[in-house]
Write an enzyme that holds these catalytic residues in place. Sequence first.
Site, PDB file in Angstrom:
ATOM      1  N   GLU A 273     -26.300 -10.958  18.732  1.00 53.40           N
ATOM      2  CA  GLU A 273     -27.725 -10.990  19.087  1.00 53.40           C
ATOM      3  C   GLU A 273     -28.322 -12.366  18.802  1.00 53.40           C
ATOM      4  O   GLU A 273     -29.266 -12.490  18.018  1.00 53.40           O
ATOM      5  CB  GLU A 273     -28.489  -9.942  18.263  1.00 53.40           C
ATOM      6  CG  GLU A 273     -27.999  -8.517  18.394  1.00 53.40           C
ATOM      7  CD  GLU A 273     -28.694  -7.572  17.398  1.00 53.40           C
ATOM      8  OE1 GLU A 273     -29.524  -8.030  16.590  1.00 53.40           O
ATOM      9  OE2 GLU A 273     -28.393  -6.376  17.435  1.00 53.40           O
ATOM     10  N   ARG A 312     -44.064 -22.860  12.430  1.00 51.06           N
ATOM     11  CA  ARG A 312     -42.885 -22.969  11.556  1.00 51.06           C
ATOM     12  C   ARG A 312     -43.079 -23.925  10.377  1.00 51.06           C
ATOM     13  O   ARG A 312     -42.677 -23.588   9.264  1.00 51.06           O
ATOM     14  CB  ARG A 312     -41.631 -23.354  12.358  1.00 51.06           C
ATOM     15  CG  ARG A 312     -41.253 -22.342  13.431  1.00 51.06           C
ATOM     16  CD  ARG A 312     -39.833 -22.522  13.963  1.00 51.06           C
ATOM     17  NE  ARG A 312     -38.859 -22.028  13.009  1.00 51.06           N
ATOM     18  CZ  ARG A 312     -38.071 -22.779  12.278  1.00 51.06           C
ATOM     19  NH1 ARG A 312     -38.110 -24.088  12.390  1.00 51.06           N
ATOM     20  NH2 ARG A 312     -37.233 -22.240  11.423  1.00 51.06           N
ATOM     21  N   TYR A 316     -42.584 -21.793   7.026  1.00 55.72           N
ATOM     22  CA  TYR A 316     -41.279 -21.866   6.340  1.00 55.72           C
ATOM     23  C   TYR A 316     -41.006 -23.225   5.727  1.00 55.72           C
ATOM     24  O   TYR A 316     -39.894 -23.476   5.260  1.00 55.72           O
ATOM     25  CB  TYR A 316     -40.135 -21.587   7.333  1.00 55.72           C
ATOM     26  CG  TYR A 316     -40.316 -20.362   8.179  1.00 55.72           C
ATOM     27  CD1 TYR A 316     -40.195 -19.090   7.625  1.00 55.72           C
ATOM     28  CD2 TYR A 316     -40.592 -20.468   9.531  1.00 55.72           C
ATOM     29  CE1 TYR A 316     -40.361 -17.970   8.405  1.00 55.72           C
ATOM     30  CE2 TYR A 316     -40.764 -19.351  10.321  1.00 55.72           C
ATOM     31  CZ  TYR A 316     -40.649 -18.101   9.756  1.00 55.72           C
ATOM     32  OH  TYR A 316     -40.807 -17.004  10.524  1.00 55.72           O
ATOM     33  N   CYS A 342     -59.004 -26.236  11.008  1.00 55.33           N
ATOM     34  CA  CYS A 342     -59.670 -26.406   9.715  1.00 55.33           C
ATOM     35  C   CYS A 342     -58.883 -25.701   8.622  1.00 55.33           C
ATOM     36  O   CYS A 342     -59.316 -24.671   8.085  1.00 55.33           O
ATOM     37  CB  CYS A 342     -61.089 -25.894   9.807  1.00 55.33           C
ATOM     38  SG  CYS A 342     -61.999 -26.872  10.991  1.00 55.33           S
TER      39      CYS A 342
HETATM   40  N1  LLP Z   1     -31.242  -9.610  15.578  1.00 57.40           N
HETATM   41  C1  LLP Z   1     -32.164  -9.157  14.707  1.00 57.40           C
HETATM   42  C2  LLP Z   1     -32.122  -7.742  14.311  1.00 57.40           C
HETATM   43  C3  LLP Z   1     -33.117 -10.036  14.172  1.00 57.40           C
HETATM   44  O1  LLP Z   1     -34.013  -9.583  13.309  1.00 57.40           O
HETATM   45  C4  LLP Z   1     -33.125 -11.394  14.585  1.00 57.40           C
HETATM   46  C5  LLP Z   1     -34.114 -12.342  14.055  1.00 57.40           C
HETATM   47  C6  LLP Z   1     -32.152 -11.816  15.514  1.00 57.40           C
HETATM   48  C7  LLP Z   1     -31.223 -10.897  15.984  1.00 57.40           C
HETATM   49  C8  LLP Z   1     -32.078 -13.225  16.022  1.00 57.40           C
HETATM   50  O2  LLP Z   1     -31.829 -14.143  15.011  1.00 57.40           O
HETATM   51  P1  LLP Z   1     -31.484 -15.656  15.376  1.00 57.40           P
HETATM   52  O3  LLP Z   1     -30.201 -15.663  16.147  1.00 57.40           O
HETATM   53  O4  LLP Z   1     -32.599 -16.209  16.199  1.00 57.40           O
HETATM   54  O5  LLP Z   1     -31.389 -16.324  14.070  1.00 57.40           O
HETATM   55  N2  LLP Z   1     -39.351 -16.845  12.771  1.00 57.40           N
HETATM   56  C9  LLP Z   1     -38.193 -17.295  12.021  1.00 57.40           C
HETATM   57  C10 LLP Z   1     -36.956 -16.527  12.403  1.00 57.40           C
HETATM   58  C11 LLP Z   1     -37.097 -15.032  12.266  1.00 57.40           C
HETATM   59  C12 LLP Z   1     -35.854 -14.278  12.679  1.00 57.40           C
HETATM   60  C13 LLP Z   1     -36.111 -12.812  12.744  1.00 57.40           C
HETATM   61  N3  LLP Z   1     -35.006 -12.022  13.208  1.00 57.40           N
HETATM   62  C14 LLP Z   1     -38.025 -18.789  12.219  1.00 57.40           C
HETATM   63  O6  LLP Z   1     -38.850 -19.408  12.902  1.00 57.40           O
HETATM   64  O7  LLP Z   1     -37.101 -19.387  11.670  1.00 57.40           O
END
Ligand code: LLP
Length: 414
Positions: A273, A312, A316, A342
Amino acid sequence: MSHFEYRAGKLYCEGTAVESVAAQFGTPAYVYSRAAILENFDRLQRGLAKVSPLICYSVKANSNLRILNLLREAGAGFDIVSGGELERVRRVGADAGRVVYSGVGKTQQEIDAGLGAGILMFNVESSGELDLIEARARHLGKRANISLRINPDVEAHTHPYISTGEVIHKFGVPKAEAMDLYRRAAASPHLRVRGVACHIGSQILEVEPFLEALDELSHVEEALRASGIPVEFLDLGGGLGIRYADEEPLDVARLMAELTRRLEGKPYRLILEPGRALVAEAGILLARVLYVKRSEPKNFIVVDAGMNDLMRPVLYGSYHVILPVERREARKLRADVVGPLCETGDFLAQDREMADVVPGDLIAIMTVGAYGFVLTSNYNSRPRPAEVMVSGERAELIRPRERMEDLMAGEAAE
Ligand code: LLP
């Protein structure tokens, strides 16, 4: 290869000068390279070809319909986490049989929508959710496809807010409870057990956590097979990390080789995923310098994109390279790059050695194709930025900048 590079001192996205995108569509704007997205997808698809995986793009990373459609055409399935994301993938004609649905808080309406669509599987995160899915399937005269999202208790070594696979996290079903729930599901005429799933976190830069998680899933799969409950899919989730600055990137080639070695010839299929790994490097946020405030002890470059356009950095503490769209002589300015909102948290970079820009100059905030636009808000009543897709020498608007009417849609003064 990077699809963003300088030619004669000007930043290009593929064959398109980035400044021409700003001239045509204004700033701030997200600009995506179509070729970069496709290349990222193909790399995974090809690298894992021997085990013919199902790559379910994680819609939350960037849910623009054009990007979803591009990936669907390339052969991707989808990982969704809400009724809204289900609606999006349906709009682009996704095959529901290639859609997995994760998330700890699926509502009854969302479950009904997933059942109606006939998705590949719900990745179930609690016994309460399993009960509700069974009840709704019975009510609707359906059989729900399910897997359990196992909490494998593996450390992902990433930012605490995006680490998900340890027992202290809200996600998934503890390993110890999984077999009981699976037996219950297998005995129900309204549930069909199809897989075992996990997702241990995001922006993971080491191969080992993925292999440890795969081992955990394999143990569950073996135990299920021994109990007469064979599964068709092992869903390892997303989380493949990318390079934002000078960190050592995830060794994707090694990860793919190790996965292939472990999974070749198995009677089940791998699902991944990925979100970030497909789209992050494919996108930039284009902004224009409004003011340069030189003062002691700090300088500020004030630009027309802020925390509402890119969350971001403040959320983070993330680092994004910022490049001048036109490269001039090498004079530098140490400054915070800030937006117009602001809030003191409204920064895109802090204490950064920047090109010595002047008002009117364009800058590109790099590597924001994932978790960029999707995290935007209208805070301070700011319209959301435009989104543009570049393919070669063509730049196409794929979401217009919001207008004042959009900001107040549905509201009335009385
Ligand atoms: N599958 C599930 C169940 C997830 O919760 C997520 C991400 C993914 C796949 C995809 O993960 P990736 O391959 O993109 O790492 N907003 C944060 C990242 C939050 C990720 C949440 N879940 C950021 O900007 O770093």
